[in-house]
Design an enzyme around this catalytic site. Structure first.
Site, mmCIF file in Angstrom:
data_model
loop_
_atom_site.group_PDB
_atom_site.id
_atom_site.type_symbol
_atom_site.label_atom_id
_atom_site.label_comp_id
_atom_site.label_asym_id
_atom_site.label_seq_id
_atom_site.Cartn_x
_atom_site.Cartn_y
_atom_site.Cartn_z
ATOM 1 N N HIS A 36 0.832 -1.210 0.000
ATOM 2 C CA HIS A 36 0.000 0.000 0.000
ATOM 3 C C HIS A 36 0.867 1.260 0.000
ATOM 4 C CE1 HIS A 36 -3.959 -1.863 0.230
ATOM 5 N NE2 HIS A 36 -3.364 -2.804 0.939
ATOM 6 N N SER A 130 -1.427 -10.991 -8.155
ATOM 7 C CA SER A 130 -1.521 -10.231 -9.408
ATOM 8 C C SER A 130 -1.964 -11.047 -10.609
ATOM 9 C CB SER A 130 -0.174 -9.589 -9.741
ATOM 10 O OG SER A 130 0.016 -8.471 -8.970
ATOM 11 N N ASP A 176 2.062 -3.730 -9.587
ATOM 12 C CA ASP A 176 1.792 -5.068 -10.115
ATOM 13 C C ASP A 176 2.127 -5.169 -11.597
ATOM 14 O OD1 ASP A 176 0.839 -5.408 -7.607
ATOM 15 O OD2 ASP A 176 -1.268 -5.550 -8.166
HETATM 16 C C1 GLA Z 1 -2.824 -4.307 -5.134
HETATM 17 C C2 GLA Z 1 -2.623 -3.177 -6.122
HETATM 18 C C3 GLA Z 1 -1.203 -2.613 -6.052
HETATM 19 C C4 GLA Z 1 -0.808 -2.300 -4.615
HETATM 20 C C5 GLA Z 1 -1.130 -3.472 -3.690
HETATM 21 C C6 GLA Z 1 -0.890 -3.153 -2.236
HETATM 22 O O1 GLA Z 1 -2.037 -5.407 -5.503
HETATM 23 O O2 GLA Z 1 -2.854 -3.621 -7.437
HETATM 24 O O3 GLA Z 1 -1.099 -1.474 -6.872
HETATM 25 O O4 GLA Z 1 -1.415 -1.119 -4.166
HETATM 26 O O5 GLA Z 1 -2.471 -3.885 -3.815
HETATM 27 O O6 GLA Z 1 0.464 -2.952 -1.995
#
Ligand code: GLA
Length: 373
Positions: A36, A130, A176
């Site tokens: 985050h 992801s 990601d």
């Molecule tokens: C998800 C979002 C990322 C990032 C994470 C938390 O994976 O896609 O952009 O904010 O949460 O670190």
């Protein structure tokens, strides 16, 4: 689960009645630390997991995009939409709509007049690893190749994020997409999301990673992810900074003027950025004890200050912390479910992962999956 590079499959001919011309893939990612922080212009440290999303495709000229997913197509039939008619429907096909839409927006789709697409993914949906970025990047790689687009991996990541934010409607950061486009095995990507400065950091042979999906699926397009993001923006505005990246640990003393829960949110982001810097040093020095304690501190901060954990993740982390082979554990990804990453002494990781997953299953009734090792 095996981690193979894509090969042409019979499914494409069976579903579409013609052969695929182009194959591409991209890996899922696990974020080691820096959670985050990306939408706060902060620091992250992801690496690739062996599981990949693969696409095979053929260009057509009938104006239709027709898509078949091994995992998500329900009735064995492809789903279709017309190029130029992309609009958010709230289903998984939005990720594909997002890519053809973003390529049109950016002037790269002039030679795209129709598409047949078969998607096959080893990255579990909702695991915090992801699966969405792996799909977006693999599809962009396939289209880059089929349409001979002169796009770098960083540009692919930017277009993938545009698709996810603007068409899918998930207000994610850039971590990601960059991780899925740039990460490979054996090293982590130390990324400054403000400047996009990047450095590859080798994973020392004395340390192993474990990644276990808790079996609790997250959904961050809706709800809490968006709320956290807005809270960070609100805190930055109240503190008079462009983003929380402008604050350091020394500034924490001045946070008293912020209302709760903003104090906690800022404290997480600021201390997490500092932990990423320290984690990079720990990796470079192969200091597993230090890295492990940073994992543990990150989890505590995500649980108590950022409040994005859930009891199942806390339990899985605690079972890791209690295991003699484990040096530290934390939730990875957006939270509210998904996976835990653990640091283990090399050679002990498989046995430890099985031991921990078994205890977790017996105690919680959830069905864990070991993704790494
Ligand atoms: C998800 C979002 C990322 C990032 C994470 C938390 O994976 O896609 O952009 O904010 O949460 O670190």
């Amino acid at each position: 689960m095996s981690a193979t590079r894509p090969r042409p499959t019979a499914a494409f001919v069976r579903v579409f009645g013609l052969p695929a011309t182009t194959l591409a893939s991209a890996p899922g990612r696990v974020n080691l630390i820096g959670e985050h922080t990306d939408y706060n212009d902060g620091l992250v440290l992801p690496t690739a997991i062996p599981q990949r999303t693969s696409v095979e495709l053929a260009l057509c000229d009938d104006g239709l995009v027709s898509v078949y997913s091994d995992e998500l197509s329900r009735d064995g039939q492809p789903q279709s939409y017309r190029l130029g008619d992309e609009a958010r429907q709230g289903d998984w096909l939005d990720y594909v709509r997002g890519i053809t839409w973003a390529l049109q927006q950016e002037g790269w789709a002039r030679r795209l007049r129709g598409l047949r697409l078969h998607i096959s993914s080893q990255v579990p949906v909702g695991s915090g690893l992801s699966s969405s970025a792996a799909l977006l990047v693999s599809l962009l790689r396939g289209l880059r190749s089929a349409l001979a687009l002169p796009l770098s991996e960083v540009e692919l990541a930017r277009i993938a994020r545009r698709a996810e934010v603007e068409l899918v409607g998930a207000p994610v950061g850039i971590m990601d997409q960059l991780a899925c486009a740039l990460c490979g095995p054996g090293s982590a990507l130390y990324l400054d999301t403000q400047s996009l400065a990047m450095q590859s950091v080798a994973l020392p042979p004395s340390l192993d990673l474990i990644v276990i999906h808790s079996g609790v699926v997250h959904s961050h397009a809706a709800g809490e992810y968006r709320v956290r993001r807005e809270e960070c923006q609100q805190a930055a505005a109240l503190l008079g900074v462009k983003s929380l990246r402008q604050l350091g640990v020394v500034d924490l003393a001045t946070l008293a003027k912020l209302p709760e829960p903003l104090v906690r949110r800022v404290r997480h982001v600021v201390t997490e950025n500092a932990r990423v810097e320290e984690a990079v040093q720990a990796l470079q020095q192969a200091d597993g004890m230090r890295l492990g304690s940073l994992f543990s501190a990150s989890h505590a901060s995500l649980r108590d200050d950022y409040q994005v954990s859930v009891p199942a993740l806390d339990r899985l982390v605690q079972l890791g912390e209690d295991d003699p082979a484990i040096l530290g554990a934390r939730l990875t990804g957006g939270g509210f479910g998904g996976s835990v990453v653990m640091l283990a002494r090399a050679g002990e990781s498989r046995v430890a992962a099985e031991r921990i997953a078994h205890r977790y299953q017996v105690e919680t009734g959830h069905n864990p999956t070991i993704l790494v090792p």
